[in-house]
Each structure stands twice: as C-alpha cells, then as structure tokens.
Scaffold this motif. Structure first.
Motif, PDB file in Angstrom:
ATOM      1  N   GLU A 119       0.764  -1.936  -0.379  1.00 20.70           N
ATOM      2  CA  GLU A 119       0.346  -0.258  -0.302  1.00 20.70           C
ATOM      3  C   GLU A 119       0.952   1.664  -0.237  1.00 20.70           C
ATOM      4  O   GLU A 119      -0.026   2.253  -0.144  1.00 20.70           O
ATOM      5  CB  GLU A 119      -0.791  -0.087   1.237  1.00 20.70           C
ATOM      6  CG  GLU A 119      -1.654  -1.234   1.230  1.00 20.70           C
ATOM      7  CD  GLU A 119      -3.088  -0.875   2.173  1.00 20.70           C
ATOM      8  OE1 GLU A 119      -2.105  -0.359   3.393  1.00 20.70           O
ATOM      9  OE2 GLU A 119      -3.916  -1.495   2.096  1.00 20.70           O
ATOM     10  N   THR A 137       2.662   4.110  -1.223  1.00 22.20           N
ATOM     11  CA  THR A 137       3.232   5.309  -2.181  1.00 22.20           C
ATOM     12  C   THR A 137       4.198   6.034  -2.399  1.00 22.20           C
ATOM     13  O   THR A 137       5.454   5.509  -1.686  1.00 22.20           O
ATOM     14  CB  THR A 137       1.988   6.107  -2.673  1.00 22.20           C
ATOM     15  OG1 THR A 137       2.403   7.284  -1.585  1.00 22.20           O
ATOM     16  CG2 THR A 137       1.012   5.449  -2.330  1.00 22.20           C
ATOM     17  N   GLY A 155      -4.919   6.927  -0.841  1.00 22.96           N
ATOM     18  CA  GLY A 155      -3.622   6.247  -1.989  1.00 22.96           C
ATOM     19  C   GLY A 155      -3.948   7.512  -3.603  1.00 22.96           C
ATOM     20  O   GLY A 155      -3.301   6.938  -4.053  1.00 22.96           O
ATOM     21  N   GLY A 159      -0.486   8.215  -5.054  1.00 20.32           N
ATOM     22  CA  GLY A 159      -0.700   7.422  -6.263  1.00 20.32           C
ATOM     23  C   GLY A 159      -0.633   7.023  -7.971  1.00 20.32           C
ATOM     24  O   GLY A 159      -0.209   7.064  -8.521  1.00 20.32           O
TER      25      GLY A 159
END
Length: 362
Positions: free
Chosen positions: A244, A246, A270, A273
């Motif tokens: 998970e 980034t 996230g 990302g």
C-alpha cells in the motif's frame, strides 16, 4: 514579472504624456481620462497576472490586457473625434505594442501574434474614422500602415522572442525535469529495494530461526503457538505496508532518515499514487526543500477529499525551523505546482508554513 511591471508602468506614463502633449485636440476630457484609466487597468492586469503565485499566464489574461488597451485607444479616439489633426501623437498603438512586448516571456508566439493582428485591425478602423480630420495629406492606406506599424513591429518582436528564447528555456527546463525524474526514480527504486531487504532481514532474523526451533522441538507449546501468531501478524503488516505504500511514503521515510526531520503522511485513499510524474516531482521538490537546511522542524502531509467531489487536496503543514523562509521562495514552488496542474495556496505564519495543492482525481 518585473519585465511586465516595467513595461506596464512605461505604457501608463506614455499615455499620460501623449494625452498632455495633444491636450489641445481633446474635446471630451472625461473620456480622455477614462482612456488613461483603461491603460492603468491593463497595466495592473499585466503586472498582477504575471505574478508567480498566479502562474501560468493564460491566453485569456493576454486577451484581457489587450482588450483593455484597445478600449483605451478607442476612448482616446472618441475624446479627440473631429479634431485629431495628427495620428503620430496618439498613444493607442504604442501602448498596445508595449504591453504585448512586455508579456512576451509569458505567452506563446501564436497568441501574441493573434492579439497584435486583431488590435491592428481595430486601430485601422479608427484611422478610417479619423482620416477626414487629419492634417496629413496622403492615401488612406498609407495612414493605416503608419498607424499600425508600431503595433505590428512590437508584436513581431514579441513573437520572435517568445518562439526563440522561451522555447530554449522550456527545453532546458524539460531536460532538467527529466534529470530530476531519473534521480527520483532511482531513489524510489532504492527505497523499494531497501524496504524489501528489510522485510527479508526480518524474515531471516526472526521467522526462520523460530521455524528451525519448532522443527527440532519435541512438542509445540502454547507459547510457541502465540509466538507464531505474533510473527505471522507482523509479517502480514509489513507486507501490506509495502504493497500500500506510495512514493510519498517512501519519500517521507527517506527525508526522515536523511534529514532527521519527522515527516508524517496521511493518505488513506492513496491519492498520491495517482499523481503524474511531473506532479509528484513538484511535490517531492517542495518537501525536500522544506526539509533541507533546517527550514522545517517537522512536516505533516495529508490528502483530503470528498467521495462526491472529483477534486482532492494535498495539505502540507511545516513547523518552522531555525532558518527563515521567504514568501517569494515559497511562491516559486507554488508557481511550478500550478504549471503541472495543481491549484495552489500558500501561507506563512510565525509558527507554520502551509501549502495547499488542489488536484483532480482521475
């Protein structure tokens, strides 16, 4: 910005000087004053529109500046209608050309050329209306050519400047950005490899010896079972964090390790990302700059968004360090962020530096 401000100031001074010079031809003083005020408005629009905090300078802003300047030329024509004996002392063409030239570093050459040609077209119409009262004997075409020559010449100079100097600067910037992206990619790759090696080292240091102990033990105790569950949960958390994580998490870890400054990241969904390469390069440059040379004692980064809103916001809060941070320095990073698609807001207080970056979630 200074080029545009100087050019704008010269345009206002020229409009005032030439209005005074041919004041004997003015029949509507109020309209003449309005013309000067329109030049002032165009100058303010040019100076404020090119400020780093408002980057990039768009074609719409160029259109606004030129429209105001053309409006000033029309006001000057109306103020002297029927009594304008000489065209060479009208400030309209010179003011329009000077403002276009002053904005050359901030616009592409096609926008400058279109603005100059359209302005020249309006001035040509004004010359046709004033030709009957001029003291100059000559064909109408020559009067039009002489009047618009200033605008066209300065527009051509602005277009050439934009197409050569600005393109060269942009090429240098693109090469610099590519170098930054390559370096940051190497950093991200190194961080990922480091994280992976860290998880492998944990596996080798704790899990494998425990498995070897279990394999050689006569029986498994309750404590062994509890220890196995703890190791399994720890390994699961480490693997999930690696999946998970980034680039923002990797950058925070790198800055915390290299600079000794705590960098806290809160990006639940996230969103970081999803940033394009030039966007995360701009954010990385800003965070690296804040963390360097004791500008910040601690940095907090949080991503905010509403599920019903396609827009997100990245808020960077930096607790001020021992080194002073100037607003002009911060606005340079804000200008770069604006160019790559962020809407930026900055604030500096005695305790904290705040940068808000609004973006569109794809």
């Amino acid at each position: 910005m200074w080029i545009a401000s100087i050019g704008a100031a010269l345009a206002v001074a020229l409009s005032i000087a030439l209005t005074i010079a041919h004041w004997g031809e003015v029949r509507l003083p109020a309209v003449a004053v309005i013309g000067i005020m329109l030049v002032g408005a165009a100058a303010v629009a040019a100076a404020t529109g090119t400020a780093p905090a408002r980057a990039p300078f768009t074609s719409e802003r160029l259109g606004l500046v030129v429209t105001l300047a053309v409006g000033a030329a029309i006001a000057e024509y109306v103020s002297t209608a029927g009594h304008n004996r000489y065209l060479y002392d009208d400030y309209g063409p010179a003011v329009i050309g000077m403002l276009i030239l002053a904005l050359a570093p901030f616009c592409n050459w096609t926008a400058l050329a279109i603005a100059g040609v359209l302005a020249a077209g309006v001035l040509s119409i004004l010359v046709v209306g004033a030709a009957a009262t001029t003291a100059t004997d000559g064909p109408l075409a020559s009067l039009i050519l002489v009047d618009v020559a200033v605008v066209l010449a300065l527009t051509a100079a602005a277009a050439v400047y934009s197409s050569t100097i600005v393109d060269a600067v942009l090429a240098w910037q693109r090469e610099a950005n590519r170098a930054v992206l390559r370096r940051d990619q190497e950093l991200r790759t190194g961080l990922a490899r480091s994280a992976q090696q860290s998880r492998v080292s944990v596996l080798g240091r704790e899990v494998l010896p425990f498995l070897a102990q279990i394999m050689t033990a006569d029986r498994i105790t309750v404590q062994d079972a509890d220890r196995a569950r703890e190791l399994a949960e720890a390994l699961r958390r480490a693997l999930r964090a690696g999946i998970e994580a980034t680039w923002l998490d990797d950058l925070a870890a790198s800055l915390a390790s290299a600079r000794g400054i705590p960098v806290d990241i809160a990006d639940r969904d996230g969103d970081a990302g999803q940033f394009a390469d030039d966007q995360w390069a701009a954010v990385a440059a800003l965070l690296t700059w804040l963390a360097a040379d004791e500008r910040a004692a601690a940095v907090r980064v949080r991503a905010e968004r509403d599920l019903d809103d396609p827009n997100g916001r990245l808020v960077i809060l930096a607790e001020r360090g021992t080194r002073q941070v100037r607003r002009r320095e911060l606005e340079r990073f804000a200008a770069v962020a604006s160019v790559v698609g962020f809407r930026t807001r900055t604030a500096i207080s005695r305790e904290e530096i705040t940068v808000e970056l609004d973006y569109v979630i794809e």
